[in-house]
Write a protein that holds these residues in place. Structure first.
Motif, short mmCIF file in Angstrom:
data_model
loop_
_atom_site.label_atom_id
_atom_site.label_comp_id
_atom_site.label_asym_id
_atom_site.label_seq_id
_atom_site.Cartn_x
_atom_site.Cartn_y
_atom_site.Cartn_z
N PHE A 169 0.83 -1.21 0.00
CA PHE A 169 0.00 0.00 0.00
C PHE A 169 0.87 1.26 0.00
N PHE A 170 1.92 1.26 0.82
CA PHE A 170 2.79 2.44 0.88
C PHE A 170 3.51 2.66 -0.45
N GLU A 171 3.96 1.57 -1.07
CA GLU A 171 4.66 1.69 -2.35
C GLU A 171 3.73 2.22 -3.44
N GLU A 172 2.43 1.97 -3.31
CA GLU A 172 1.45 2.47 -4.29
C GLU A 172 0.99 3.88 -3.95
N GLY A 173 1.53 4.44 -2.85
CA GLY A 173 1.21 5.82 -2.49
C GLY A 173 -0.01 5.99 -1.63
N ASP A 174 -0.54 4.90 -1.07
CA ASP A 174 -1.74 4.98 -0.25
C ASP A 174 -1.42 5.07 1.24
N LYS A 175 -2.36 5.60 1.99
CA LYS A 175 -2.25 5.64 3.44
C LYS A 175 -2.82 4.35 4.01
N VAL A 176 -2.46 4.07 5.27
CA VAL A 176 -2.96 2.86 5.92
C VAL A 176 -3.57 3.23 7.27
N LYS A 177 -4.80 2.79 7.45
CA LYS A 177 -5.48 2.95 8.74
C LYS A 177 -5.41 1.62 9.47
N ILE A 178 -4.73 1.62 10.60
CA ILE A 178 -4.59 0.40 11.40
C ILE A 178 -5.66 0.41 12.49
N ALA A 203 -2.04 6.83 17.62
CA ALA A 203 -3.04 5.88 18.12
C ALA A 203 -4.00 6.56 19.09
N ARG A 204 -5.29 6.27 18.91
CA ARG A 204 -6.31 6.80 19.82
C ARG A 204 -7.47 5.82 19.90
N PHE A 205 -8.10 5.79 21.06
CA PHE A 205 -9.21 4.87 21.28
C PHE A 205 -10.49 5.38 20.62
N GLU A 206 -11.21 4.44 20.00
CA GLU A 206 -12.55 4.69 19.49
C GLU A 206 -13.40 3.52 19.95
N GLY A 207 -14.00 3.66 21.13
CA GLY A 207 -14.76 2.56 21.72
C GLY A 207 -13.82 1.47 22.21
N ARG A 208 -13.99 0.24 21.71
CA ARG A 208 -13.14 -0.88 22.12
C ARG A 208 -12.02 -1.14 21.11
N GLN A 209 -11.71 -0.16 20.30
CA GLN A 209 -10.64 -0.34 19.33
C GLN A 209 -9.73 0.89 19.31
N VAL A 210 -8.49 0.67 18.86
CA VAL A 210 -7.52 1.75 18.73
C VAL A 210 -7.24 1.95 17.25
N VAL A 211 -7.22 3.22 16.82
CA VAL A 211 -7.01 3.55 15.40
C VAL A 211 -5.74 4.39 15.26
N MET A 212 -4.92 4.03 14.28
CA MET A 212 -3.71 4.79 13.96
C MET A 212 -3.60 4.88 12.44
N VAL A 213 -3.21 6.05 11.93
CA VAL A 213 -3.09 6.25 10.48
C VAL A 213 -1.64 6.52 10.12
N LEU A 214 -1.14 5.78 9.14
CA LEU A 214 0.23 5.94 8.64
C LEU A 214 0.17 6.42 7.20
N ALA A 215 1.11 7.30 6.83
CA ALA A 215 1.17 7.83 5.47
C ALA A 215 2.53 7.52 4.86
N PRO A 216 2.58 7.26 3.55
CA PRO A 216 3.88 6.96 2.92
C PRO A 216 4.80 8.17 2.95
N ARG A 217 6.10 7.91 3.04
CA ARG A 217 7.08 9.00 3.04
C ARG A 217 7.28 9.52 1.62
#
Length: 201
Positions: free
Chosen positions: A142-151, A187-201
């Protein structure tokens, strides 16, 4: 009498057809297909060109056949880089490398114009090594294709009592992708899950 009328009728038809202008059919050969890219070597039409050699030195106006011979002597090509000047400007270069470089620049330009998407990767705190490797390969693509990733890290049941396991997992991900990506949203909590967003360099 009847035979005479037939002869007159046939003659009148002949005269009518003879008097009409002949039907003209196109007899032109189709134009030659245009060649992509600049003209090189024997495709250069002008008898004289403004020559720049392989080191970048301007050699002035040179006969085209002489310039082609000079290019061949150093194992390169004569490439027309400015066809609209008089005479056209040509340069001695490795056309294969030049074409590859141009294609690479075009691909990078298309990549910059690409609409960035956000791909989601779902994880569990107790993920095993095999599944982790699979997720990491997907993120790398995903990063090599230029996309962001939401974990998205999901806790279930008693896992909420061991949030430090999930925190360590997210820290490991950030370390493993550090060369390819950066944290856009920590990383931040949203209910019972944690969300983190990474972007390609």
């Amino acid at each position: 009498m009847l035979a005479g009328k037939r002869i007159l009728l046939q003659n009148s038809r002949f005269l009518h057809n003879f008097g009409e202008p002949p039907i003209r059919r196109p007899n032109k050969a189709p134009p030659a297909a245009s060649k992509d890219g600049p003209r090189i070597n024997d495709d250069i039409r002008n008898a004289q060109i403004q020559l720049i050699d392989q080191t970048g030195d301007n050699k002035g106006v040179v006969e085209t056949v002489v310039a082609i011979r000079m290019a061949q002597e150093v194992g390169m090509d004569l490439v027309e880089i400015s066809p609209n000047t008089s005479p056209p400007v040509c340069k001695i270069m490795d056309y294969g490398k030049y074409k590859y470089s141009a294609q690479k620049k075009a691909a990078e330009a298309r990549k910059r114009q690409k609409t960035v998407e956000i791909k989601e990767i779902k994880l569990r705190p107790m993920i095993d090594d095999h599944d982790y490797d699979v997720k990491m390969r997907a993120m790398q693509r995903f990063f090599e294709e230029g996309d962001k990733v939401k974990i998205t890290l999901r806790y279930r049941g008693r896992e909420m009592a061991h949030q430090e396991i999930g925190t360590k997992l997210l820290d490991k991900i950030k370390t493993d992708v550090a060369e390819l990506a950066k944290v856009e949203q920590d990383a931040r909590f949203e209910g019972r899950q944690v969300v983190m967003v990474l972007a390609p360099r």
